[in-house]
Enzyme design. Sequence first.
Site, mmCIF file in Angstrom:
data_model
loop_
_atom_site.group_PDB
_atom_site.id
_atom_site.type_symbol
_atom_site.label_atom_id
_atom_site.label_comp_id
_atom_site.label_asym_id
_atom_site.label_seq_id
_atom_site.Cartn_x
_atom_site.Cartn_y
_atom_site.Cartn_z
ATOM 1 N N TYR B 105 0.674 -1.251 -0.079
ATOM 2 C CA TYR B 105 -0.600 0.003 -0.381
ATOM 3 C C TYR B 105 0.656 1.554 -0.322
ATOM 4 O O TYR B 105 1.838 1.241 0.578
ATOM 5 C CB TYR B 105 -0.087 0.118 1.100
ATOM 6 C CG TYR B 105 -2.172 -0.556 1.100
ATOM 7 C CD1 TYR B 105 -3.128 -0.466 0.955
ATOM 8 C CD2 TYR B 105 -1.935 -2.055 1.522
ATOM 9 C CE1 TYR B 105 -4.223 -1.613 0.782
ATOM 10 C CE2 TYR B 105 -2.884 -3.171 1.487
ATOM 11 C CZ TYR B 105 -4.569 -2.419 1.402
ATOM 12 O OH TYR B 105 -5.572 -3.334 1.423
ATOM 13 N N TYR B 144 -1.112 -9.856 0.648
ATOM 14 C CA TYR B 144 0.212 -9.157 1.689
ATOM 15 C C TYR B 144 0.179 -9.446 3.210
ATOM 16 O O TYR B 144 -1.328 -9.985 3.534
ATOM 17 C CB TYR B 144 0.407 -7.543 1.463
ATOM 18 C CG TYR B 144 -1.103 -7.209 2.412
ATOM 19 C CD1 TYR B 144 -2.803 -6.567 2.094
ATOM 20 C CD2 TYR B 144 -1.242 -6.620 3.907
ATOM 21 C CE1 TYR B 144 -3.101 -6.057 2.274
ATOM 22 C CE2 TYR B 144 -2.083 -5.982 4.519
ATOM 23 C CZ TYR B 144 -3.240 -6.149 3.545
ATOM 24 O OH TYR B 144 -4.481 -5.349 4.332
ATOM 25 N N ARG B 154 -3.234 -11.170 3.867
ATOM 26 C CA ARG B 154 -4.611 -10.771 3.927
ATOM 27 C C ARG B 154 -4.659 -11.487 1.854
ATOM 28 O O ARG B 154 -4.052 -11.824 1.014
ATOM 29 C CB ARG B 154 -4.900 -9.734 3.476
ATOM 30 C CG ARG B 154 -5.085 -9.556 4.758
ATOM 31 C CD ARG B 154 -6.324 -8.872 5.408
ATOM 32 N NE ARG B 154 -7.189 -9.613 5.488
ATOM 33 C CZ ARG B 154 -7.894 -8.997 4.873
ATOM 34 N NH1 ARG B 154 -7.558 -7.483 4.679
ATOM 35 N NH2 ARG B 154 -9.468 -9.667 3.832
ATOM 36 N N HIS B 157 -7.378 -8.157 -1.947
ATOM 37 C CA HIS B 157 -8.827 -7.795 -2.279
ATOM 38 C C HIS B 157 -8.576 -6.045 -2.152
ATOM 39 O O HIS B 157 -7.298 -5.430 -2.482
ATOM 40 C CB HIS B 157 -9.522 -7.728 -0.315
ATOM 41 C CG HIS B 157 -8.596 -6.853 0.350
ATOM 42 N ND1 HIS B 157 -7.101 -7.737 0.659
ATOM 43 C CD2 HIS B 157 -8.292 -5.541 0.584
ATOM 44 C CE1 HIS B 157 -6.746 -6.891 1.796
ATOM 45 N NE2 HIS B 157 -7.613 -5.831 1.750
ATOM 46 N N HIS B 159 -10.617 -2.570 -1.623
ATOM 47 C CA HIS B 159 -11.608 -2.616 -0.578
ATOM 48 C C HIS B 159 -12.782 -0.762 -1.444
ATOM 49 O O HIS B 159 -12.527 -0.627 -2.227
ATOM 50 C CB HIS B 159 -10.417 -1.324 0.325
ATOM 51 C CG HIS B 159 -9.756 -1.913 1.381
ATOM 52 N ND1 HIS B 159 -9.993 -2.196 2.514
ATOM 53 C CD2 HIS B 159 -8.588 -2.179 1.385
ATOM 54 C CE1 HIS B 159 -9.092 -2.767 3.005
ATOM 55 N NE2 HIS B 159 -8.234 -2.729 2.341
#
Lengths: 175, 237
Positions: B105, B144, B154, B157, B159
Amino acid sequence: VRRIPTPSQTVGPFFSIGLAPLYQKVARPDSSRTITVRGTVFDGDRKPIPDAVLEFWSSEDFARVPTSEDGTFSVTLSAERGESGKGPAKHFEVLIFMRGLLKPVYTRMYLTPAEALKTDSVLGAVPRERVATLFASKTSAPDQYSWNIVMQGENETAFFRFSSDDSSDQHPRSA
Amino acid sequence: VNYSPEEHPGVAQTEPPYLYPPYVSTQKRAPSRPLILLARAVATAAGPVFGHDSIRPSDADLTRQDSGEPLGERIIVSGRVLDEAGRPVPRALIEIWQANAAGRYRHENDNHPAPLDPNFTGCGRVLTDGEGRYSFVTVKPGAYPWKNHENAWRPAHIHFSLFGAGILSRLVTQMYFPGDPLLAYDPIFNSIPDEIARQRLVSTFDWPTTKPEQALGYRFDIVLRGSKSTPMETSHP
């Protein structure tokens, strides 16, 4: 046929990437009277929560603010509203999102305690010892309020659910 | 991995609980007192109205927000936003954010030692059209690691944040990808007790929106609680 609403998931720790474009700009475009509310969001150990984001909703206002590294937030809201369109703001509906919350909590922030206590049916549903958690307190500075949020435990903020919610949180914790 | 049904047998639950101990961060943040029941009618805030002037065209194409193209597998994510009655939700603002193709991120608190991509911010915004449809172009995010438990990863995905007819329609969720082996191990995904509801968060590969030599299509339809109030319908015919 009623469709199943898409389930909620947490905002996670990196929500500012997507949610920052709507963060409140401190200078408001209109010239109406405003108030500023400052506070801290605490967890069940009374530690400040640095990765929460709050949304204040009313019929005429919307403001989104994140908490800082020290768990504090500051939001500027319009004070020009009321049931009849005049008089001071009575309350705001508040949604709080954070890492560790799989769905937002809904609560309310009241600004005019004496008046609201008499007439507000929502406050009437709140256990007496928890009502105070919903009131922002005036500070010594004009139009400045203070309102803390406690997610869990002693002085836990009163959070609400709605009648069509499913029952997953009716018994949040077994003793 | 289903935690809640053991606590509440026989109850279909389509939303995650606040307290879900396998997701460790819920333990000190979940409310512990009973939630206070209100009628839906008291939650009256209609919320903000967003116009097309608040969205730039590049907001819906995360591969064209910088000087060059981001690395990764280009994808087109599209779908419809409906209310519980199946009616489209027009002019709904969708905000998205995601990791880059390497699972990193663009955020100061992401310490995962995977490369940042100078051409990928991971922030997108789009309004649904009159039929509730939306579409955006991005790259497929990587998985990640996180520190929830030993060897925790995780699943990939995106958000999603949505504004519907009012405050009770507000939704923040995550879209997953079909066939991801990490889904079975993810406490956030598995916090949703109801299997059918949980699978609503898994997008489907979509051949019709796949563009030859350009991008794979994924479809993700979303259902918001509540419905447009009468004043909203009359003021925005």
